[in-house]
Design a protein around this motif. Structure first.
Motif, PDB file in Angstrom:
ATOM      1  N   ASP A  48      -6.185   5.595   4.251  1.00 49.47           N
ATOM      2  CA  ASP A  48      -5.802   6.578   5.266  1.00 49.47           C
ATOM      3  C   ASP A  48      -6.992   7.409   5.751  1.00 49.47           C
ATOM      4  O   ASP A  48      -6.834   8.423   6.411  1.00 49.47           O
ATOM      5  N   ALA A  81      -6.800  17.052 -10.350  1.00 50.44           N
ATOM      6  CA  ALA A  81      -7.134  15.631 -10.392  1.00 50.44           C
ATOM      7  C   ALA A  81      -8.575  15.408 -10.008  1.00 50.44           C
ATOM      8  O   ALA A  81      -9.319  14.714 -10.692  1.00 50.44           O
ATOM      9  N   VAL A  82      -8.959  15.998  -8.906  1.00 47.10           N
ATOM     10  CA  VAL A  82     -10.313  15.797  -8.402  1.00 47.10           C
ATOM     11  C   VAL A  82     -11.124  17.054  -8.702  1.00 47.10           C
ATOM     12  O   VAL A  82     -10.784  18.136  -8.238  1.00 47.10           O
ATOM     13  N   GLU A  92      -1.833   6.189  -9.777  1.00 49.65           N
ATOM     14  CA  GLU A  92      -1.337   7.375 -10.461  1.00 49.65           C
ATOM     15  C   GLU A  92       0.011   7.099 -11.131  1.00 49.65           C
ATOM     16  O   GLU A  92       0.254   7.495 -12.266  1.00 49.65           O
ATOM     17  N   GLN A 142      -2.200   7.189  -0.292  1.00 49.94           N
ATOM     18  CA  GLN A 142      -3.080   8.057  -1.079  1.00 49.94           C
ATOM     19  C   GLN A 142      -2.374   9.379  -1.298  1.00 49.94           C
ATOM     20  O   GLN A 142      -1.809   9.936  -0.352  1.00 49.94           O
ATOM     21  N   HIS A 157      -1.887  13.108  -1.307  1.00 52.96           N
ATOM     22  CA  HIS A 157      -2.574  14.158  -0.581  1.00 52.96           C
ATOM     23  C   HIS A 157      -3.071  15.253  -1.507  1.00 52.96           C
ATOM     24  O   HIS A 157      -4.070  15.889  -1.249  1.00 52.96           O
ATOM     25  N   TYR A 158      -2.343  15.472  -2.569  1.00 58.92           N
ATOM     26  CA  TYR A 158      -2.714  16.558  -3.478  1.00 58.92           C
ATOM     27  C   TYR A 158      -3.746  16.095  -4.504  1.00 58.92           C
ATOM     28  O   TYR A 158      -4.743  16.755  -4.748  1.00 58.92           O
ATOM     29  N   LEU A 159      -3.487  14.919  -5.094  1.00 55.75           N
ATOM     30  CA  LEU A 159      -4.372  14.459  -6.155  1.00 55.75           C
ATOM     31  C   LEU A 159      -5.558  13.667  -5.638  1.00 55.75           C
ATOM     32  O   LEU A 159      -6.482  13.359  -6.390  1.00 55.75           O
ATOM     33  N   ASN A 160      -5.506  13.304  -4.334  1.00 55.10           N
ATOM     34  CA  ASN A 160      -6.596  12.527  -3.746  1.00 55.10           C
ATOM     35  C   ASN A 160      -6.848  11.223  -4.489  1.00 55.10           C
ATOM     36  O   ASN A 160      -7.989  10.825  -4.708  1.00 55.10           O
ATOM     37  N   GLN A 161      -5.781  10.592  -4.934  1.00 55.21           N
ATOM     38  CA  GLN A 161      -5.891   9.344  -5.688  1.00 55.21           C
ATOM     39  C   GLN A 161      -4.917   8.346  -5.079  1.00 55.21           C
ATOM     40  O   GLN A 161      -3.913   8.748  -4.498  1.00 55.21           O
ATOM     41  N   PRO A 162      -5.189   7.044  -5.256  1.00 49.54           N
ATOM     42  CA  PRO A 162      -4.187   6.071  -4.808  1.00 49.54           C
ATOM     43  C   PRO A 162      -2.873   6.300  -5.556  1.00 49.54           C
ATOM     44  O   PRO A 162      -2.862   6.439  -6.783  1.00 49.54           O
ATOM     45  N   ASP A 207       0.850  -1.198   0.000  1.00 51.06           N
ATOM     46  CA  ASP A 207       0.000   0.000   0.000  1.00 51.06           C
ATOM     47  C   ASP A 207       0.882   1.242   0.000  1.00 51.06           C
ATOM     48  O   ASP A 207       1.489   1.579   1.013  1.00 51.06           O
ATOM     49  N   ASP A 242     -12.101   8.912  -1.515  1.00 50.58           N
ATOM     50  CA  ASP A 242     -11.594   8.770  -2.876  1.00 50.58           C
ATOM     51  C   ASP A 242     -12.576   9.473  -3.811  1.00 50.58           C
ATOM     52  O   ASP A 242     -13.506   8.863  -4.339  1.00 50.58           O
TER      53      ASP A 242
END
Lengths: 305, 509
Positions: B177, B38-39, A89, A78, A80-85, A75, B181
């Motif tokens: 965390d 991204a989001v 990415e 995640q 923090h900036y892109l909010n993606q795994p 693992d 998502d």
């Protein structure tokens, strides 16, 4: 052989983790990651929320331990900036960076090996001096400047290549040249030096006496021996290009790992930076290993040694 | 034959290699910034890009009108303050979300109650934590309750609070965390544009919302598509602008913008922003360099620095020198405070009075536009003060500032585009770790202003605080920022001071 491989792999893992832990520590020297994440207008309250949400309020060794245990279980966390795994990415962008790195390597080899061979055939000739000039210019010219110069001519003045992006193969032409040209001098000089040495050796003289054709002499007998150090260098340089594509990817707005690394540094996106460093370290180590195997195939004496 | 073949190849290459010509011909406005998006969610992405996109895809209850300085009705048609902490909104009927569902009070109640709950995980808590709850009165009427009187409530409602459809976040999965998502949540709002395609970190494409309600303050969208992508390097952005690959960019460096303007290929506009520049002094001497505990030294700085010249010569024609600790465009930001004109002789005299006739050396910290800070250093040197420049990343500098380790720091503040002094003066002078002076007089006056909704009470309270700050020179307010916008000659676009480009109002000429 199995023990050798296991030893190499465990060493590789240790190197990658050492690099990763160093990067982790260095990240904190550039300031509070919560501030970098929150942006310039954040209040103390916003910063505290971010610190708690991302665990930045915990001691740094605890943060590193948490990350490490997660990584060992596969693992990578995640972003923090892109909010993606992070893993999603990275693997989404890796092909773009690999494409850029490979095309740059092909460009560099196609340009530098013939130049090196031809320069060695006639040392101190006009062509040799031209090749050496190419090498000196390549080493002296910063890649970002070369990239912007190309952009000015090919994209703005002549409009024959797109300025930026990565949608078609045409988008990779300028970035590959800019990235590849930087390693051309090293490969070219090494090829030239290797060829000069091999061409002076006894087995070449014997082959020549036996009437072997000039082409076969150069490219079958001499180059095969001269290219051994070039293979090692090319492998290492390919690793360098994967990591060093940050500038080129940023200039040409190529959405690869390099640009992601740059963005992650800007945003103090620690999980992403950690993972990128790990992935690139693995590549670097794997390529070095691959180069050793290739050299052993090219020169049986290495296998014996 | 061979030259012909070469020419043919070259022309073929040129044909296939030309960048996709978007713009007016394809009814697609292309814009880019250096940040990845991204989001596509205005709450879980703390970037200016998402503030801009937030206004494209979503609507709030009200919209700030840059021309009148008032709030126009958007999803609300009218409102009434019931007390200092309660306001009731009548909602617009006939509005539909991008997924076809009808907008009503349930959506407002859901959005506000979701945001008011700290467990929502919204990172910019200060943007949402002033709201206590929302209650449905009937299908098109809601009551919003505030935690306490909050003068910036409408500014936040206009700039930051986008209304989501009821249950919007319920289906987002929770990561390892604990964070949501959000990549799995399809962006749905009521705004003039709808997301047509998105690729993480690469592009976000928007299409005109043909169902957008008529008669609202955002107007009716004109341009068919608005596409965003990331270009990290400003030179590349400019190259794309020159070759038609981009139609709009902002924050273009002054010299480049002026060169582009000369070329005539694009339009260049210098527009004011709500960001200001200021010098903050170590008033209590905690940094170890205690020159700045003396008001005379701080006043000497104010007389030594030619703020007008920096504003006009370096920043841009829309920039102005300022005298109070706020932006002149903000509510209650009076410039009627003690002024310190550019007068190097007066600066020298004040330094001599303070006991430094030959000047002194000190550490100056900065992080943003180095050329502005260097101009400050030059002016100070002219009166005998030697600045040792420490150039840091913002995150490193802010830590030092808050720890009181910087004798003088050259900073900026954008007020999150909130046109009210509470977003700046109250932030810095209410006694928090950001307050360089911790003067109880300013804290008391600001608290008075911050807890009233009476404009006159607020103006009076803030005037008192601004006067103290200027008189004591806790800060040296320097100049307002101005941004260079560069965009296609085909585009009809008007920038605004709040740094929220209304791309949805743009049209082709």
């Amino acid at each position: 052989m199995l023990a050798f491989l296991l030893r190499r792999i465990s060493t590789a893992l240790l190197v990658a983790l050492t690099v990763s832990s160093l990067t982790f520590s260095l990240n904190f020297l550039s300031g509070d990651p919560a501030i970098a994440l929150a942006g310039e207008s954040a209040t103390q309250e916003d910063l505290q929320t971010i610190r708690e949400a991302y665990g930045y309020d915990k001691p740094i060794p605890v943060q590193y331990f948490n990350w490490l245990t997660g990584a060992l279980q596969g693992d990578l966390g995640q972003s923090h900036y892109l909010n993606q795994p992070v893993a999603d990415e990275i693997f989404q962008r890796l092909p773009t960076t690999m494409t850029l790195g490979l095309s740059a390597l092909v460009f560099a080899l196609v340009l530098s090996i013939p130049l090196g061979v031809l320069a060695a055939i006639r040392p101190n000739s006009l062509f040799d001096r031209f090749a050496l000039t190419v090498a000196v210019v390549g080493q002296a010219m910063p890649s970002f400047w070369f990239a912007l110069t190309m952009m000015l001519w090919f994209a703005i003045n002549w409009r024959i290549l797109p300025v930026s992006g990565s949608d078609t193969w045409l988008h990779f032409v300028m970035p590959s040249i800019a990235l590849g040209y930087y390693i051309t001098p090293g490969v070219m000089r090494l090829t030239r030096a290797g060829m000069l040495e091999v061409l002076r050796s006894d087995f070449i003289r014997t082959a020549r006496a036996k009437g072997v054709s000039r082409f076969s002499l150069m490219f079958k007998h001499a180059l095969r021996n001269a290219i051994i150090p070039v293979v090692s260098l090319a492998a290492v340089q390919f690793g360098f290009m994967l990591g060093g594509s940050i500038v080129i990817e940023t200039i040409f707005a190529i959405n690869g790992l390099g640009f992601l690394a740059w963005e992650s540094i800007q945003r103090a996106d620690l999980p992403m930076m950690q993972a990128i460093v790990l992935v690139l370290s693995f590549f670097y180590i794997a390529l070095t290993f691959l180069a050793d195997v290739l050299n052993a195939w090219l020169d049986p004496r290495i296998r014996i040694g | 034959m061979r030259p012909m073949y070469l020419a043919l190849s070259a022309s073929l290459l040129a044909t296939t290699a030309m960048p996709a010509m978007a713009g007016k011909a394809e009814d697609t406005l292309n814009w880019a910034t250096d940040k990845e998006v991204a989001v596509v969610d205005p709450y879980f992405s703390v970037t200016r890009e998402l503030v801009i996109m937030g206004h494209m895809g979503w609507d709030g209850l009200v919209l700030f009108n840059n021309e009148t300085g008032e709030f126009d009705p958007l999803l609300a048609t009218s409102w009434e303050w019931k007390s200092n902490t309660e306001v009731e909104f009548d909602l617009r009927e006939g509005v539909v979300f991008h997924d076809g569902s009808t907008f009503d009070a349930d959506d407002v109640v859901y959005t506000i109650n979701f945001l008011a709950d700290e467990a929502s995980g919204v990172p910019a808590q200060s943007v949402v934590n002033w709201m206590k709850s929302a209650t449905k009165i009937d299908q098109y009427k809601v009551r919003l309750e505030l935690v306490q009187p909050f003068p910036n409530a409408f500014a936040y409602l206009a700039n930051e609070i986008s209304i989501m459809p009821e249950g919007y976040y319920e289906n987002s999965s929770i990561g390892a965390d604990g964070t949501r998502d959000l990549s799995k949540v399809t962006p749905i709002g009521t705004g003039p544009y709808t997301v047509s395609d998105v690729r993480t970190g690469k592009y976000v494409n928007w299409a005109k919302n043909d169902q957008y309600f008529a008669g609202g303050p955002k107007g009716t969208p004109q341009i068919g598509n608005i596409n965003f992508r990331t270009i990290g390097e400003s030179n590349t952005q400019l190259a794309e602008l020159m070759t038609g690959g981009l139609d709009w960019a902002w924050d273009v460096p002054k010299e480049q913008a002026l060169r582009l303007e000369e070329s005539g290929q694009v339009q260049v506009v210098n527009e004011k922003t709500l960001r200001i520049s200021y010098l903050a002094f170590d008033v209590d001497g905690s940094s170890g360099q205690d020159y700045f505990t003396d008001q005379k030294v701080r006043a000497a700085f104010a007389h030594a620095i030619n703020r007008e010249a920096i504003a006009k010569e370096l920043v841009g024609p829309a920039s102005v020198a300022i005298h109070s600790a706020c932006h002149p465009e903000q509510f209650a930001c009076s410039q009627d405070v003690p002024h310190y004109d550019y007068n190097p002789e007066k600066a020298k005299a004040l330094l001599a009075e303070a006991g430094y006739p030959d000047g002194f050396k000190f550490d100056l910290y900065g992080y943003r536009e180095r050329e502005f800070t260097e101009a400050v250093i030059g002016d100070l040197a002219a009166v005998g003060i030697q600045a040792n420049l420490n150039w840091l990343q913002y995150s490193s500098l802010l830590e030092k500032v808050q720890n009181g380790e910087t004798p003088v720091n050259h900073m900026t503040w954008g007020s999150s585009s909130i046109p009210d002094v509470a977003a700046i003066t109250s932030h810095f002078f209410s006694g928090s770790s950001d307050d360089p002076a911790k003067d109880p007089r300013t804290a008391e006056a600001l608290a008075r202003g911050d807890t009233s909704v009476d404009p006159e009470v607020r103006k009076e309270a803030y005037q008192e605080a601004l006067n103290i700050i200027a008189e004591e020179v806790y800060w040296l307010p320097m100049f307002t920022y101005a941004k260079y916008y560069v965009f296609s000659n085909d585009l009809d676009f008007t920038p605004t001071a709040d740094e929220i480009p209304r791309l949805y109002e743009a049209s082709w000429k």
